[in-house]
Design a protein around this motif. Sequence first.
Motif, PDB file in Angstrom:
ATOM      1  N   SER A   1      34.096  36.530  56.935  1.00 14.10           N
ATOM      2  CA  SER A   1      33.145  37.048  56.216  1.00 14.10           C
ATOM      3  C   SER A   1      33.226  38.523  56.148  1.00 14.10           C
TER       4      SER A   1
ATOM      5  N   SER B   1      31.466  42.356  54.029  1.00 12.86           N
ATOM      6  CA  SER B   1      30.492  42.930  52.991  1.00 12.86           C
ATOM      7  C   SER B   1      31.085  44.120  52.534  1.00 12.86           C
TER       8      SER B   1
ATOM      9  N   LEU C   1      37.404  43.580  43.567  1.00 13.78           N
ATOM     10  CA  LEU C   1      37.633  43.060  44.767  1.00 13.78           C
ATOM     11  C   LEU C   1      39.098  42.717  44.957  1.00 13.78           C
TER      12      LEU C   1
ATOM     13  N   ILE D   1      41.106  40.081  47.346  1.00 14.56           N
ATOM     14  CA  ILE D   1      40.736  38.997  48.215  1.00 14.56           C
ATOM     15  C   ILE D   1      42.035  38.306  48.433  1.00 14.56           C
TER      16      ILE D   1
ATOM     17  N   GLN E   1      33.927  28.411  48.051  1.00 11.62           N
ATOM     18  CA  GLN E   1      33.562  29.320  49.118  1.00 11.62           C
ATOM     19  C   GLN E   1      31.815  29.080  49.227  1.00 11.62           C
TER      20      GLN E   1
ATOM     21  N   VAL F   1      27.826  33.558  47.523  1.00 10.32           N
ATOM     22  CA  VAL F   1      28.113  34.870  47.455  1.00 10.32           C
ATOM     23  C   VAL F   1      27.147  35.861  47.053  1.00 10.32           C
TER      24      VAL F   1
ATOM     25  N   CYS G   1      27.853  33.652  41.862  1.00  9.34           N
ATOM     26  CA  CYS G   1      28.540  32.704  41.313  1.00  9.34           C
ATOM     27  C   CYS G   1      27.427  31.833  40.532  1.00  9.34           C
TER      28      CYS G   1
ATOM     29  N   CYS H   1      34.843  30.986  42.612  1.00 16.30           N
ATOM     30  CA  CYS H   1      34.750  32.559  42.112  1.00 16.30           C
ATOM     31  C   CYS H   1      36.198  32.990  42.773  1.00 16.30           C
ATOM     32  N   PHE H   2      36.708  32.591  43.903  1.00 16.46           N
ATOM     33  CA  PHE H   2      37.900  33.204  44.548  1.00 16.46           C
ATOM     34  C   PHE H   2      38.729  32.046  44.920  1.00 16.46           C
TER      35      PHE H   2
ATOM     36  N   HIS I   1      27.955  40.149  49.651  1.00 12.26           N
ATOM     37  CA  HIS I   1      28.628  39.387  51.053  1.00 12.26           C
ATOM     38  C   HIS I   1      29.544  38.387  50.472  1.00 12.26           C
ATOM     39  N   VAL I   2      30.704  38.538  50.933  1.00  9.84           N
ATOM     40  CA  VAL I   2      31.816  37.539  50.532  1.00  9.84           C
ATOM     41  C   VAL I   2      32.033  36.812  51.534  1.00  9.84           C
TER      42      VAL I   2
ATOM     43  N   VAL J   1      39.266  41.421  52.523  1.00 14.06           N
ATOM     44  CA  VAL J   1      38.695  41.794  51.405  1.00 14.06           C
ATOM     45  C   VAL J   1      38.668  43.497  51.349  1.00 14.06           C
TER      46      VAL J   1
END
Length: 435
Positions: A272, A274, A289, A291, A316, A319, A332, A353-354, A383-384, A404
Motif C-alpha cells: 500500500s 501514498s 505513476l 507502478i 485492486q 484507489v 477508478c 486501473c493498474f 492512496h494506491v 510506486v
Amino acid sequence: MRLASSLACFVLMLGIVPSDAHAADACSPEIAPAATLLLPYFEVDLASADGISTLFSINNSAEDPALAHVTLWSDLGIPVISFHVFLTGFDVQTINLRDVLNGQLPITADASTDFGDELSPSGLAGWDGDFEGCANFFPYSQPAIVGGLREYVRGSLTGQPTALDQGQCRGFAHESSQIARGYVTIDNVRRCTPDFPNEGDYFATNGNRIVSDVNQLWGDFFLVDPGQDSAQGEALVHIQAFQGTFAEGDYTFYGSLLGGSAADAREPLPNSFSARFLNGGAFTGGTDLLIWRDPKTAQRDAFDCGDSPSWFPLSQGLVLVFDEQESWTNACSYFFDAPAAGRITPPPPPIYCFPLASQRIGVDGRSATGDVFSAPFDFGWIHVPMDHFQGDDTYGGGGAQGWVLAIHQANGRFSVGLPALPTHSSCDGEAPSLF
C-alpha cells in the motif's frame, strides 16, 4: 597491497560500508546494499534515437567482487532475456537499455577472462576475482542480441508475436508498438548461468544454489527523454536477503515463482502506498505513476497473442484521491455512498486501473484495459493499494506487494521523480482500507 588496503580503509571511513554493517528490518525495504535490485518500470522508444530511454547503474558496495545477473521482464511479468555484469570491488556499471535493445550488451570480465585487466580493471581500493562458469559468458562470448534474438527481445517487450516463441507473445500490445516496456531485476549471484530466476537451481536450497544472499549491490535509474527535454531519476528498489528469517508460507519478493516456499530469502515489498499529485501551476505536465505489481502467479511462459496470462488483468482495492481540503473520491469506477455510510453501492464491478505487472499511467488518464483512472482535483494525494480486490487466499495473507513512484512534470521545462510513501508491510497481510 598496503596501498590498496589503506585506500579500502579510507573508503570505509567515508561511509561506503559493506552490507553487514547495516542494520535492517526484513519487512521494511530501505536504500541500503541489497542482494536484489528492481527497476520497476522502463521505457525505450525503438523508433527514435531522440525518444525516451532508460538508464540504470549497478554498484558494488564491497571490496570483494560481485556478479550481477540482469533479467529483463515484459510488462506482463514474463522473463525475456538475461545477461551478466561483473563488478570488481567498489565498481559501478551504467547500462542504457537503448543500447541493450540495439544489441549492445555491456562488456565486462572476471579476472581469468580479462587478459591485461583492461575490461574490468580492479583499481586500488577493490579486489578482482573469478566466478564459476563465466568462461562461456565473458568477455565476448556473452550472446549478442542480433538477428532473430534481437527481433525476439524487441517484439517481446512491445507485445508483438515473435518467431522464437512460435508466434506467441510475452508483453501487452499497447497502441504504440514502438515503445518497449517492462521491468528489470538484478540479482547478486554466485556463478554465471543461462537460467532465469524461475528456472533450474537459481533458488536451490542446497550447494547448487545460484543466487547469492550477500547484500552488496546498490544502484539508481533515469528515464531520459531528449525530445521532451525531461529526465527523472530515482534509486532502484533495494531488496535485501535475510537468510533464515522467512519460512514456507511467508511472503517474499520472488515468492510467486516459488509457490510461497520463501527459498529466495528476499524481503517482500509493501502492499500500500501514498503519493502526491500535481496538475497545474508550474507542473503543466501533471503527474504520472510508475507502478510495479506482483501478479502472485507462477505463470511465466509466452501465451497466445489473442489471449493473455491467466491472472490478467489485475484488480485492486479502493484507489482514493484526496484534494488539499480533504475532499475525496475514488479514482477508478466504484460509486460511493457518503463516507459516513461506510459502504459501496451498487456492488462493485471489477476495475482495472493498474492491470499490468509494470505500467506508467497519468493520474488523469486511462489504464491499459481502457478503465477510467481519473482524479477530479488539481492538487492532492492518492492512496494506491496493491492487493488483488477479486480475492486472494494464497501465501502472504491475501496481500500483494508492489512499488510506486510519482513523476511530476512541466512540459519542456523540468520534471522530478519521487518515491511514494509505503503505508503497509506485506509481512502484515492484506492492507487495511482507509475507511
